[in-house]
Design a protein around this motif. Structure first.
Motif, short mmCIF file in Angstrom:
data_model
loop_
_atom_site.label_atom_id
_atom_site.label_comp_id
_atom_site.label_asym_id
_atom_site.label_seq_id
_atom_site.Cartn_x
_atom_site.Cartn_y
_atom_site.Cartn_z
N ARG A 1 0.82 -1.21 0.00
CA ARG A 1 0.00 0.00 0.00
C ARG A 1 0.86 1.27 0.00
O ARG A 1 0.56 2.23 -0.71
CB ARG A 1 -0.92 0.01 1.22
CG ARG A 1 -1.99 -1.06 1.21
CD ARG A 1 -3.14 -0.71 2.13
NE ARG A 1 -2.72 -0.59 3.53
CZ ARG A 1 -2.73 -1.60 4.40
NH1 ARG A 1 -3.13 -2.81 4.01
NH2 ARG A 1 -2.36 -1.41 5.65
N GLU A 2 1.94 1.25 0.78
CA GLU A 2 2.73 2.47 0.96
C GLU A 2 3.52 2.86 -0.28
O GLU A 2 3.72 4.06 -0.53
CB GLU A 2 3.64 2.33 2.17
CG GLU A 2 2.88 2.31 3.48
CD GLU A 2 3.78 2.17 4.70
OE1 GLU A 2 4.98 2.46 4.60
OE2 GLU A 2 3.26 1.77 5.76
N ILE A 3 3.99 1.91 -1.07
CA ILE A 3 4.78 2.29 -2.24
C ILE A 3 3.93 2.96 -3.32
O ILE A 3 4.47 3.63 -4.20
CB ILE A 3 5.54 1.09 -2.86
CG1 ILE A 3 4.57 0.02 -3.37
CG2 ILE A 3 6.54 0.51 -1.87
CD1 ILE A 3 5.27 -1.08 -4.17
N THR A 4 2.63 2.81 -3.23
CA THR A 4 1.76 3.48 -4.20
C THR A 4 1.57 4.96 -3.85
O THR A 4 1.10 5.73 -4.69
CB THR A 4 0.38 2.80 -4.27
OG1 THR A 4 -0.29 2.95 -3.01
CG2 THR A 4 0.52 1.32 -4.60
N ARG A 5 1.93 5.33 -2.62
CA ARG A 5 1.70 6.71 -2.16
C ARG A 5 2.98 7.53 -2.04
O ARG A 5 2.92 8.71 -1.70
CB ARG A 5 0.99 6.68 -0.81
CG ARG A 5 -0.35 5.97 -0.80
CD ARG A 5 -1.16 6.31 0.42
NE ARG A 5 -0.51 5.89 1.66
CZ ARG A 5 -0.80 4.75 2.29
NH1 ARG A 5 -1.73 3.93 1.78
NH2 ARG A 5 -0.18 4.42 3.40
N LYS A 6 4.14 6.89 -2.30
CA LYS A 6 5.40 7.60 -2.10
C LYS A 6 6.24 7.63 -3.37
O LYS A 6 6.12 6.75 -4.23
CB LYS A 6 6.19 6.95 -0.96
CG LYS A 6 5.49 7.07 0.39
CD LYS A 6 6.34 6.59 1.54
CE LYS A 6 5.61 6.77 2.87
NZ LYS A 6 6.43 6.34 4.01
#
Length: 247
Positions: A66-71
């Motif tokens: 999830r986090e790599i899609t936002r950073k």
């Protein structure tokens, strides 16, 4: 060893060394006496000695997905305050699963470990974008290793693993940090197995009592780090290995 499963709130953190760091575990079973990551106990509430506990972030891969899609994409260090391939990784495979997530997303990774278990994930590393794998090797003397890194894998196993990774076309490096007595023969042993090497001194005081107990106080003095560090750097460069002294 006390192993506890936990659910983390976040996994991809900003790093002062690379762009990001991923630490699938809290704590480390290697129990290295000099480990700078002991400071983590101030924030985790553990009362056990360093090396006697590991918290397993069982949701690490899902969080990372999830986090790599936002950073913004960057280089991910695996890991900064634990060994990502310590013994519990064999069971939980969190590092391997995080690597798969990063490889699928096209993120660049830098592995730093003391464990040949990293060889399990050669296939993922070869699929990754500009992946590199490094081993911390602080001495060439196994008797010194046993004093300072009592539960970490033997030196020869680390050197052998570097050779295998290098032969598979994966960029490899060694981190001689902290440089311990007996490091002088590392250039000879690592020739043809690594692309570059970093050398650093003993920067913290967690192992002061260990140095004193074994009559090695001379190995924390400035003269030791300057003289031996320059000699080791010259030996690596003579072997055709790019070397940077970090002090």
């Amino acid at each position: 060893m006390i192993v506890k499963e936990i659910r983390a709130k976040t996994i991809l953190s900003k790093s002062q060394i690379y762009d990001y760091a991923v630490n699938p575990y809290v704590g480390c079973g290697h129990g290295c006496t000099y480990c700078y990551a002991k400071f983590m106990k101030r924030f985790t509430g553990h009362h056990e000695q360093w090396g006697e506990f590991v918290d397993v972030k069982i949701n690490a891969a899902e969080l990372l997905f999830r986090e790599i899609t936002r950073k913004k994409k960057g280089i991910v260090w695996i890991s900064g305050v634990c060994d990502p391939y310590q013994n519990v990784e064999e069971k939980y495979m969190l590092t391997g699963r995080c690597l798969e997530v990063l490889a699928a997303g096209g993120w660049q990774v830098t592995i730093q470990t003391k464990s040949p278990l990293v060889l399990r994930d050669i296939g993922i590393l070869k699929k990754s974008s500009n992946a590199e794998a490094g081993f911390t090797i602080t001495t060439a003397d196994e008797s010194v290793r046993e004093i300072f890194e009592p539960d970490a894998p033997p030196i020869e196993k680390r050197i052998e693993a570097l050779g295998i990774l290098h032969a598979e076309g994966i960029r490899t490096f060694a981190m001689v940090a902290p440089m311990l007595p007996g490091a002088g023969k590392l250039a000879e042993k690592l020739k043809g197995r690594i692309d570059y090497v970093l050398i650093d001194r003993y920067n913290y005081h967690y192992a002061d009592r260990v140095y004193k107990k074994h009559g090695m106080e001379w190995a924390v003095k400035e003269d030791f780090f300057q003289e031996k560090g320059e000699a080791l750097k010259a030996a690596f460069e003579k072997s055709g290995i790019s070397c940077q002294k970090l002090y």
